[in-house]
Design a protein around this motif. Structure first.
Motif, PDB file in Angstrom:
ATOM      1  N   UNK A   1      -6.364  13.352  -4.611  1.00 48.78           N
ATOM      2  CA  UNK A   1      -6.231  12.200  -3.707  1.00 48.78           C
ATOM      3  C   UNK A   1      -7.271  12.269  -2.586  1.00 48.78           C
ATOM      4  N   UNK A   2      -8.376  12.972  -2.843  1.00 47.41           N
ATOM      5  CA  UNK A   2      -9.373  13.111  -1.770  1.00 47.41           C
ATOM      6  C   UNK A   2      -9.961  11.758  -1.387  1.00 47.41           C
ATOM      7  N   UNK A   3     -10.292  11.669  -0.138  1.00 46.92           N
ATOM      8  CA  UNK A   3     -10.887  10.460   0.434  1.00 46.92           C
ATOM      9  C   UNK A   3     -12.121  10.037  -0.362  1.00 46.92           C
ATOM     10  N   UNK A   4     -12.194   8.745  -0.686  1.00 46.03           N
ATOM     11  CA  UNK A   4     -13.373   8.186  -1.348  1.00 46.03           C
ATOM     12  C   UNK A   4     -14.174   7.455  -0.269  1.00 46.03           C
ATOM     13  N   UNK A   5     -15.159   8.099   0.355  1.00 47.40           N
ATOM     14  CA  UNK A   5     -15.857   7.392   1.445  1.00 47.40           C
ATOM     15  C   UNK A   5     -16.719   6.259   0.892  1.00 47.40           C
TER      16      UNK A   5
ATOM     17  N   UNK B   1       0.875  -1.185   0.000  1.00 48.05           N
ATOM     18  CA  UNK B   1       0.000   0.000   0.000  1.00 48.05           C
ATOM     19  C   UNK B   1       0.908   1.231   0.000  1.00 48.05           C
ATOM     20  N   UNK B   2       0.641   2.148  -0.933  1.00 54.66           N
ATOM     21  CA  UNK B   2       1.426   3.382  -0.987  1.00 54.66           C
ATOM     22  C   UNK B   2       0.728   4.513  -0.248  1.00 54.66           C
ATOM     23  N   UNK B   3       1.444   5.614  -0.080  1.00 49.97           N
ATOM     24  CA  UNK B   3       0.899   6.732   0.708  1.00 49.97           C
ATOM     25  C   UNK B   3      -0.347   7.344   0.052  1.00 49.97           C
ATOM     26  N   UNK B   4      -0.385   7.374  -1.293  1.00 49.23           N
ATOM     27  CA  UNK B   4      -1.570   7.945  -1.963  1.00 49.23           C
ATOM     28  C   UNK B   4      -2.817   7.131  -1.617  1.00 49.23           C
ATOM     29  N   UNK B   5      -2.666   5.808  -1.478  1.00 45.88           N
ATOM     30  CA  UNK B   5      -3.823   4.974  -1.129  1.00 45.88           C
ATOM     31  C   UNK B   5      -4.213   5.166   0.344  1.00 45.88           C
ATOM     32  N   UNK B   6      -3.219   5.438   1.180  1.00 48.71           N
ATOM     33  CA  UNK B   6      -3.524   5.757   2.580  1.00 48.71           C
ATOM     34  C   UNK B   6      -4.437   6.991   2.645  1.00 48.71           C
ATOM     35  N   UNK B   7      -4.147   7.997   1.796  1.00 46.92           N
ATOM     36  CA  UNK B   7      -4.972   9.216   1.784  1.00 46.92           C
ATOM     37  C   UNK B   7      -6.354   8.908   1.187  1.00 46.92           C
ATOM     38  N   UNK B   8      -6.374   8.176   0.072  1.00 46.24           N
ATOM     39  CA  UNK B   8      -7.650   7.863  -0.595  1.00 46.24           C
ATOM     40  C   UNK B   8      -8.588   7.069   0.312  1.00 46.24           C
ATOM     41  N   UNK B   9      -8.025   6.296   1.243  1.00 44.78           N
ATOM     42  CA  UNK B   9      -8.863   5.499   2.152  1.00 44.78           C
ATOM     43  C   UNK B   9      -8.971   6.159   3.526  1.00 44.78           C
ATOM     44  N   UNK B  10      -8.525   7.404   3.634  1.00 48.11           N
ATOM     45  CA  UNK B  10      -8.607   8.154   4.897  1.00 48.11           C
ATOM     46  C   UNK B  10      -7.970   7.362   6.046  1.00 48.11           C
ATOM     47  N   UNK B  11      -6.810   6.756   5.769  1.00 50.11           N
ATOM     48  CA  UNK B  11      -6.011   6.011   6.765  1.00 50.11           C
ATOM     49  C   UNK B  11      -6.581   4.654   7.149  1.00 50.11           C
TER      50      UNK B  11
ATOM     51  N   UNK C   1     -12.677  13.754   8.112  1.00 46.71           N
ATOM     52  CA  UNK C   1     -11.654  13.664   7.063  1.00 46.71           C
ATOM     53  C   UNK C   1     -10.288  13.948   7.656  1.00 46.71           C
ATOM     54  N   UNK C   2      -9.302  13.123   7.359  1.00 50.37           N
ATOM     55  CA  UNK C   2      -8.002  13.259   8.044  1.00 50.37           C
ATOM     56  C   UNK C   2      -6.965  14.042   7.244  1.00 50.37           C
ATOM     57  N   UNK C   3      -7.168  14.172   5.926  1.00 45.04           N
ATOM     58  CA  UNK C   3      -6.177  14.895   5.106  1.00 45.04           C
ATOM     59  C   UNK C   3      -6.842  16.027   4.342  1.00 45.04           C
ATOM     60  N   UNK C   4      -6.106  17.084   4.157  1.00 42.41           N
ATOM     61  CA  UNK C   4      -6.633  18.176   3.339  1.00 42.41           C
ATOM     62  C   UNK C   4      -6.559  17.788   1.862  1.00 42.41           C
ATOM     63  N   UNK C   5      -7.323  18.510   1.025  1.00 43.08           N
ATOM     64  CA  UNK C   5      -7.318  18.211  -0.410  1.00 43.08           C
ATOM     65  C   UNK C   5      -5.910  18.327  -0.963  1.00 43.08           C
ATOM     66  N   UNK C   6      -5.508  17.337  -1.742  1.00 45.56           N
ATOM     67  CA  UNK C   6      -4.221  17.473  -2.417  1.00 45.56           C
ATOM     68  C   UNK C   6      -4.251  16.664  -3.700  1.00 45.56           C
TER      69      UNK C   6
END
Ligand SMILES: O=C(O)CCC(=O)C(=O)O
Ligand SMILES: [Fe+2]
Length: 326
Positions: free
Chosen positions: A283-287, A240-250, A296-301
């Protein structure tokens, strides 16, 4: 030579642990659920019964051996890495060093074809082997991402479409770890192992790795242990890469990993496909559907914004925390 500092964490190894392994031939729903569980607990799993023809893997490995067995001055014609091309020891742009040499390529056919001219005396053969391998592993990455989307109850293909975009930023890397000559080395100790590739998390969505049968890869567990991943030439490792960590909100955690210097008698060759979206992709969270929204844990990026931060730092830097919402 990079040595791991023993101060940050235990370097003691948990030998009894076996890494999560997913048999792709099993029932689809079972596979999806097991993949989600492995990503939540380890950010890592092995894939078996994946159906990738051995011919495609061995052609790629043969081209890699041919390239790395050339004299140093010939290999330098494909370097220095900028970041693509041939590199030796200097892993990143910011002074990260490792006991390896590598080639890094953009994962699209026209770029592979152009680069092949400096990589091989038979550029078409090299280019065909790399293109076929990369396209096959891209399809495997899409299949894995579709399983993840299904297991997470996300819309169908909502993850794989990110890496299928024509402008996707995926890349392909082949690492070569020479057998390391221990005789002159006074630093080696159990608490401070010598490092082939320093600890880091991959920044992309997922990484699919295949190595020959020489070990060295380790992943870092949630309970602070390095776990050795047994090498197997017929299996693939998924990170799992960091972009997927963001997409799944950790919900999925990107896995820290490293490679120890190669003390075997044989070379280690590893091939990594790093699946990334386009630079403009959010990379916004896909709920998940039908689930209560958590905070939401990360800001838009965008991937491009995150990649810039990655490239401006060092391999082992913690980078995601700059994007966390407090
Ligand atoms: O060579 C390996 O086995 C892993 C290398 C790695 O982690 C990377 O290239 O990001
Ligand atoms: Fe990595």
């Amino acid at each position: 030579m990079v040595a791991v500092s023993p101060t940050h964490h235990s370097s003691e190894e948990n030998q009894s642990f076996s890494v999560p392994t997913i048999d792709m031939s099993l029932d689809r729903i079972l596979v999806s659920n097991k993949i989600v569980q492995a990503c939540e607990e380890y950010g890592f799993f092995k894939l078996v019964s994946h159906g990738i023809p051995n011919r495609i893997i061995s052609n790629m490995e043969e081209e890699s051996y041919d390239f790395f067995s050339k004299p140093a001055c010939k290999k330098q014609e494909a370097g220095p890495p900028s970041p693509f091309g041939y590199g030796c020891k200097s892993i990143g742009l910011k002074g990260d060093m490792g006991e390896l040499e590598y080639i890094l390529l953009e994962a699209n056919p026209s770029s592979i074809s152009r680069r092949s001219i400096t990589m091989s005396a038979d550029p078409n053969k090299f280019s065909d082997a790399v293109t076929e391998y990369v396209q096959t592993i891209r399809d495997l990455s899409c299949e894995v991402l579709d399983h993840m989307a299904q297991g997470l109850r996300l819309p169908d293909k909502s993850l794989s479409c990110l890496i299928k975009d024509d402008d996707n930023d995926s890349c392909f890397r082949v690492n070569h770890y020479h057998p390391f000559d221990d005789n002159n080395n006074i630093e080696n100790s159990i608490n401070c192992p010598l490092i082939g590739f320093g600890e880091h998390c991959d920044p992309q969505i997922i990484t699919i790795l295949r190595s020959n049968d020489v070990g060295g890869l380790q992943i870092y567990s949630k309970d602070n242990h390095w776990i050795s991943v047994p090498p197997h030439p017929a299996e693939f490792c998924v990170f799992v890469g960091e972009a997927l960590q963001v997409l799944t909100n950790k919900r999925f955690l990107s896995v820290k990993h490293r490679v120890l210097a190669n003390f075997s008698k044989q070379s280690r060759i590893s091939m990594m496909y790093f699946a990334a979206p386009s630079l403009a992709a959010s990379l916004s969270w896909l709920p998940p559907a039908n689930s209560p929204f958590g905070p939401r844990l990360y800001r838009n990026l965008t991937w491009g914004e995150y990649k810039k931060v990655v490239y401006s730092g060092r391999l082992g830097d913690q980078r995601l925390e700059f994007f966390e919402l407090s």
